[in-house]
Design an enzyme around this catalytic site. Sequence first.
Site: not given
Length: 403
Positions: A358, A91, A388
């Site tokens: 996202h 991510c 994260c």
Amino acid sequence: MTDAYIYDAVRTPRGKGRKDGALHEITPIHLAATVLGAVRDRNALTTGDVDDVVLGCVTPVGEQGADIARLAALKAGYDHSVTGIQVNRFCSSGLDAVNLAASQVMSGQADLTIGGGVESMSRVPMGSDGGAYSMDPAVSMPLYFTPQGVSADLIATREGFTRDDVDAYAMESQKRAAAAWDASYFKASVVPVKDVNDRVVLDRDEHMRPSTDMQSLASLNPAFTALGEQYGFDSVAIQRYPDVERIEHVHTAGNSSGIVDGASAVLIGTREMGEKYGWTPRARLRAFASNGSEPSIMLTGPVDVTRKALKRAGMEIGDIDLFELNEAFASVVLYFMKHLSVDHDRINVNGGAIAMGHPLGATGGIILGTLLDEMERRDVETGLATLCVGAGQGAATIIERVH
């Protein structure tokens, strides 16, 4: 060391990551070429001056394979001399791409680079690349592998965050995102996506639900109960964290990040390169860091990596005016605010991934640009972006405005 400056930051709007999403017809290389073309055109850039394009991409297979950064640069019409490299740190890939692009400038090995990322989650589904972490028992069992949604619920359980807590955070994200769009806060940085016929297919984030309230959020079923209870991952997580008697599943589709398509690009260079073009630096990259964290709970990395980046910069948490933390799950942000004593009025002030989505490899570049835009709007000096990361990691970047 040479200072690295941000001269521009752009992104596409985020389209729903489904077959009925507005960007499903747009290939990922087209998305990436869109932001690269915008950086060139907005800055009257002679592309041969660009030393490297670094793009994050979390699922680099199929249409996103074969070094999409190099191919997107060529598709955007960049000079053949411009190299490209694709990076994957789950991510945080987009932010790590910016950090890697900046590190080339800072080390004196490049004068002008572009960092960012791309992910078409509607066309290349998350997890398409497989991997030993979740699929090889010899790897997953010693690490107490737990799917991220269950990890987010584990954080909420251990920290005492209730369903109302995570839903209230999600509702505020939706309200802030809607207010920011209504105030045209994203207008300067969002590049409309056009199809092959030069028709605009999307010019606004598509995933938002501005009418969200606590009642509508409360009607949603927990999303990770089956993974936890029926597939046994609750038991795995509890073996790793025996202080927990049972995991409360509080995360839903409404308080977790949305699956979307999108791309981002950040233009980075030396002061001399900016002077050549007559550009005014918008910010300087002051420090960045990455870290590893416990891989079963997985999502707590932003706290320690923020401390690490601050230490590198010789700063304290109170020295940061604004924060952007990717809203992977509501508990991730609540955990960050709790453990670093960050007030909600200093973090994700224009909403985040719960509202707008996202797009895995692109998000880091997106939130860094959003952070810089808001720093300029509020006339504040410092900002920190962090995410994260899968398998227990974190990434953070500190920027400061240039006067």
